[in-house]
Design a protein around this motif. Sequence first.
Motif, PDB file in Angstrom:
ATOM      1  N   GLN A 216       0.803  -1.211   0.000  1.00 60.63           N
ATOM      2  CA  GLN A 216       0.000   0.000   0.000  1.00 60.63           C
ATOM      3  C   GLN A 216       0.842   1.270   0.000  1.00 60.63           C
ATOM      4  O   GLN A 216       0.487   2.283  -0.609  1.00 60.63           O
ATOM      5  CB  GLN A 216      -0.940   0.014   1.217  1.00 60.63           C
ATOM      6  CG  GLN A 216      -2.069   1.030   1.091  1.00 60.63           C
ATOM      7  CD  GLN A 216      -3.149   0.809   2.125  1.00 60.63           C
ATOM      8  OE1 GLN A 216      -2.872   0.390   3.250  1.00 60.63           O
ATOM      9  NE2 GLN A 216      -4.387   1.081   1.765  1.00 60.63           N
ATOM     10  N   ALA A 217       2.006   1.188   0.655  1.00 55.76           N
ATOM     11  CA  ALA A 217       2.872   2.373   0.706  1.00 55.76           C
ATOM     12  C   ALA A 217       3.293   2.827  -0.688  1.00 55.76           C
ATOM     13  O   ALA A 217       3.510   4.017  -0.933  1.00 55.76           O
ATOM     14  CB  ALA A 217       4.101   2.071   1.558  1.00 55.76           C
TER      15      ALA A 217
ATOM     16  N   GLN B 184       0.719   5.247  -2.229  1.00 56.17           N
ATOM     17  CA  GLN B 184       0.397   6.448  -1.465  1.00 56.17           C
ATOM     18  C   GLN B 184       1.237   7.621  -1.954  1.00 56.17           C
ATOM     19  O   GLN B 184       2.439   7.489  -2.183  1.00 56.17           O
ATOM     20  CB  GLN B 184       0.665   6.226   0.028  1.00 56.17           C
ATOM     21  CG  GLN B 184      -0.259   5.199   0.660  1.00 56.17           C
ATOM     22  CD  GLN B 184       0.096   4.927   2.115  1.00 56.17           C
ATOM     23  OE1 GLN B 184       1.233   5.137   2.536  1.00 56.17           O
ATOM     24  NE2 GLN B 184      -0.873   4.439   2.882  1.00 56.17           N
ATOM     25  N   THR B 185       0.587   8.743  -2.135  1.00 60.57           N
ATOM     26  CA  THR B 185       1.300   9.979  -2.443  1.00 60.57           C
ATOM     27  C   THR B 185       1.493  10.716  -1.117  1.00 60.57           C
ATOM     28  O   THR B 185       0.516  11.099  -0.474  1.00 60.57           O
ATOM     29  CB  THR B 185       0.491  10.864  -3.409  1.00 60.57           C
ATOM     30  OG1 THR B 185       0.265  10.139  -4.614  1.00 60.57           O
ATOM     31  CG2 THR B 185       1.242  12.147  -3.708  1.00 60.57           C
ATOM     32  N   PRO B 186       2.731  10.871  -0.665  1.00 63.22           N
ATOM     33  CA  PRO B 186       2.943  11.468   0.662  1.00 63.22           C
ATOM     34  C   PRO B 186       2.562  12.941   0.705  1.00 63.22           C
ATOM     35  O   PRO B 186       2.523  13.624  -0.315  1.00 63.22           O
ATOM     36  CB  PRO B 186       4.454  11.290   0.877  1.00 63.22           C
ATOM     37  CG  PRO B 186       5.020  11.215  -0.507  1.00 63.22           C
ATOM     38  CD  PRO B 186       3.984  10.537  -1.346  1.00 63.22           C
ATOM     39  N   GLU B 187       2.275  13.367   1.896  1.00 70.37           N
ATOM     40  CA  GLU B 187       1.985  14.791   2.111  1.00 70.37           C
ATOM     41  C   GLU B 187       3.194  15.632   1.700  1.00 70.37           C
ATOM     42  O   GLU B 187       4.337  15.261   1.944  1.00 70.37           O
ATOM     43  CB  GLU B 187       1.687  15.031   3.590  1.00 70.37           C
ATOM     44  CG  GLU B 187       1.468  16.482   3.948  1.00 70.37           C
ATOM     45  CD  GLU B 187       1.291  16.671   5.453  1.00 70.37           C
ATOM     46  OE1 GLU B 187       2.015  17.513   6.030  1.00 70.37           O
ATOM     47  OE2 GLU B 187       0.437  15.963   6.045  1.00 70.37           O
TER      48      GLU B 187
ATOM     49  N   GLY C 224      -1.638  14.068   1.574  1.00 72.96           N
ATOM     50  CA  GLY C 224      -1.314  12.844   0.870  1.00 72.96           C
ATOM     51  C   GLY C 224      -2.576  12.136   0.399  1.00 72.96           C
ATOM     52  O   GLY C 224      -3.692  12.470   0.796  1.00 72.96           O
ATOM     53  N   SER C 225      -2.411  11.149  -0.464  1.00 73.99           N
ATOM     54  CA  SER C 225      -3.546  10.382  -0.981  1.00 73.99           C
ATOM     55  C   SER C 225      -3.109   8.945  -1.239  1.00 73.99           C
ATOM     56  O   SER C 225      -1.924   8.652  -1.321  1.00 73.99           O
ATOM     57  CB  SER C 225      -4.076  11.006  -2.275  1.00 73.99           C
ATOM     58  OG  SER C 225      -3.082  10.992  -3.275  1.00 73.99           O
ATOM     59  N   THR C 226      -4.119   8.046  -1.354  1.00 71.24           N
ATOM     60  CA  THR C 226      -3.851   6.635  -1.595  1.00 71.24           C
ATOM     61  C   THR C 226      -4.718   6.131  -2.742  1.00 71.24           C
ATOM     62  O   THR C 226      -5.934   6.348  -2.746  1.00 71.24           O
ATOM     63  CB  THR C 226      -4.133   5.795  -0.336  1.00 71.24           C
ATOM     64  OG1 THR C 226      -3.335   6.280   0.746  1.00 71.24           O
ATOM     65  CG2 THR C 226      -3.799   4.326  -0.589  1.00 71.24           C
ATOM     66  N   GLN C 227      -4.093   5.464  -3.739  1.00 71.27           N
ATOM     67  CA  GLN C 227      -4.851   4.885  -4.835  1.00 71.27           C
ATOM     68  C   GLN C 227      -5.608   3.648  -4.346  1.00 71.27           C
ATOM     69  O   GLN C 227      -5.091   2.864  -3.545  1.00 71.27           O
ATOM     70  CB  GLN C 227      -3.914   4.492  -5.985  1.00 71.27           C
ATOM     71  CG  GLN C 227      -3.286   5.672  -6.707  1.00 71.27           C
ATOM     72  CD  GLN C 227      -2.300   5.209  -7.769  1.00 71.27           C
ATOM     73  OE1 GLN C 227      -1.193   4.797  -7.444  1.00 71.27           O
ATOM     74  NE2 GLN C 227      -2.718   5.276  -9.027  1.00 71.27           N
TER      75      GLN C 227
END
Length: 631
Positions: free
Chosen positions: A262-263, A266-269, A361-364
């Motif tokens: 999952q990491a 993820q687009t980090p902040e 941040g965001s997660t696909q």
Amino acid sequence: MLAGIRTFSKSIFAKIIFGVIALSFVIWGLNASMLNLGTSREVAEIGSQKITPVELDRAFQRSVQNMQNMFGPNFNQQQAIQMGLLNNTVQSLVSQKILREDAKNIGIGISDEAVRDQIFSSDSFKDPTTGQFSRDRFLQALYQAGYTENEFINGVRGDMMSQQVVSSLTNPATVPDIMARQIVAYRNEQRSGSFFTLNKDEFADIPVADDATLRAYHEENAAQFTAPESRNVTLATLSAADLISTVTVTEDEIADAYAQRQAEFQTPEKRTVEQILFSPNEEQTAREAYKRLQEGADFMTVAKEDANMDEAMVKLGQFTANDILPDLSDATFSLDEGGISEPVETALGWHIIRVSSITPGSTQSLDEVRDIIVDGLKQFKAEDAIYDLAATFDEELGAGTPIEDAARDVGAKTYKLDGVVRGEGLAGQDVDGADEINAKIFELENGEESFLEETASGTRYVVRVENVTPSALRPFDEVRDEVVAAWTAEERQRLMMEKAEELAGNINTSGADLATLASEDGADVRETGLTRRTGRGLADDVNPAIAAALFTLEDGKAKAIQTGEDVMIVKLDEIQAADINTADAAPVNDELKEALNEDILAQYLNYLNEEISVSVNNSVINELYQPTAAN
């Protein structure tokens, strides 16, 4: 490769790695008095300074890494040693230390502010969009070059100290103006001429030579008609790519893989960061500036008035928690949007940080990355299966099972390849790692079988040489048509040059007109226009060899030249000598001055080599790298 090396040598990293010494003149040798350190474990001692094994190794590995960045991962340490990069690194470090020791003896010092300004002004650390210093690029560049921040700052400081010594030596160098002007005049001389290309139609039908002549030509040009050694081989390959289509994955496996990876999705902040930077000895000034900010002063105003920083230096850009300098990460990512930190100390000084904006941040989702997950699982399963299959394959081969039978048992592909030639792949077969397998084939003797090998991309293979056809001159009767074609082409060129030289002689001895000769030959005359020795000024479709010919001729004279299959008669029509009195000698003056400066610095290094005690311990260097060189 040399072009790549020259490009690298201009970077700020090369200046630190090699000091201020250009590669072209780090050529002084190590005399006998420099090769004895007794029981010392240092690489070298230069006056009060030392080169430790760690320092040499880090500098050498940085050099190797930079070469790999330019020439690819296959460039290895052994190649670097063979091409002299290790020796060059040692000599460069010694030269660097000699100059720094000299600067120290003279009493030269460099302030923290000067070091900071030097770093901020480097193009290597500037944002390509804004043209201003970028902390992000600075940290990334240091990481890629293998420097810690303190190590790099100390390197810049030492380099600046050495540069002051170098500048005091080289700036006074002067070049006689008349010499520079004469060189400029030589380069700027222009000539124009006219030429025509012989009509090939006249030489279209060359009578075929008799067999005796052709057989003699065949023997005299044996290399042209020699068949290279070829080999017939049996090859078996086993790769994960061949298994992927047979692999299946379950929904539970997909869900588990997504959770584990999952990491990756993820687009980090990110935070947009601004800073005010004070030098290491300005803590009190930094705290007073922070107090002003707390009282409501404008951040940019304080930066300009208290730290003499313009807007471009203040705005560092966007950072993730992993991108920003570790010493600043906690302070930066604990602030709210618009928040200002208390002064934070790093090796560069005291920083006041403001976070002007925050991008969450965001997660696909799994659905968005399903194909990536599935492909990854299939690849993993295939590679896992290949590992076991390869072990079975290897065991069977080791037990003496023929390649064909062992390959069938594990599902490997088999090939019968005839006429494999060194360096020419696998007889037209599209096989992964064909070049590597080809090289292995030509390491084997006739009838010999390889071990189970693996290509760089992971394909396992085994190969057996079934037959070797030695390199040999092909029989005349077999290649007669090729011999005829080669002899005819060579004879055509000979006859064309013979005629062209005769026509050029007519111009030179009897004043024949070039245009008339061209017309009689059914050719058109072309004008070159004014050109220089380099061919500058010629049309794109005019061969530069014509310019070279013009500058070998006397006015009004002609000569025959050959360019590829074309034969031409070139005549010099005009010479425009450059005016030595009006020539712009500045560029040449700079070139000559640079060459003189390099000579002066090389002589000064030789002098310092005698004045400053230098000892180099080759035994330590050999211990560090001899095992690697032997592998």
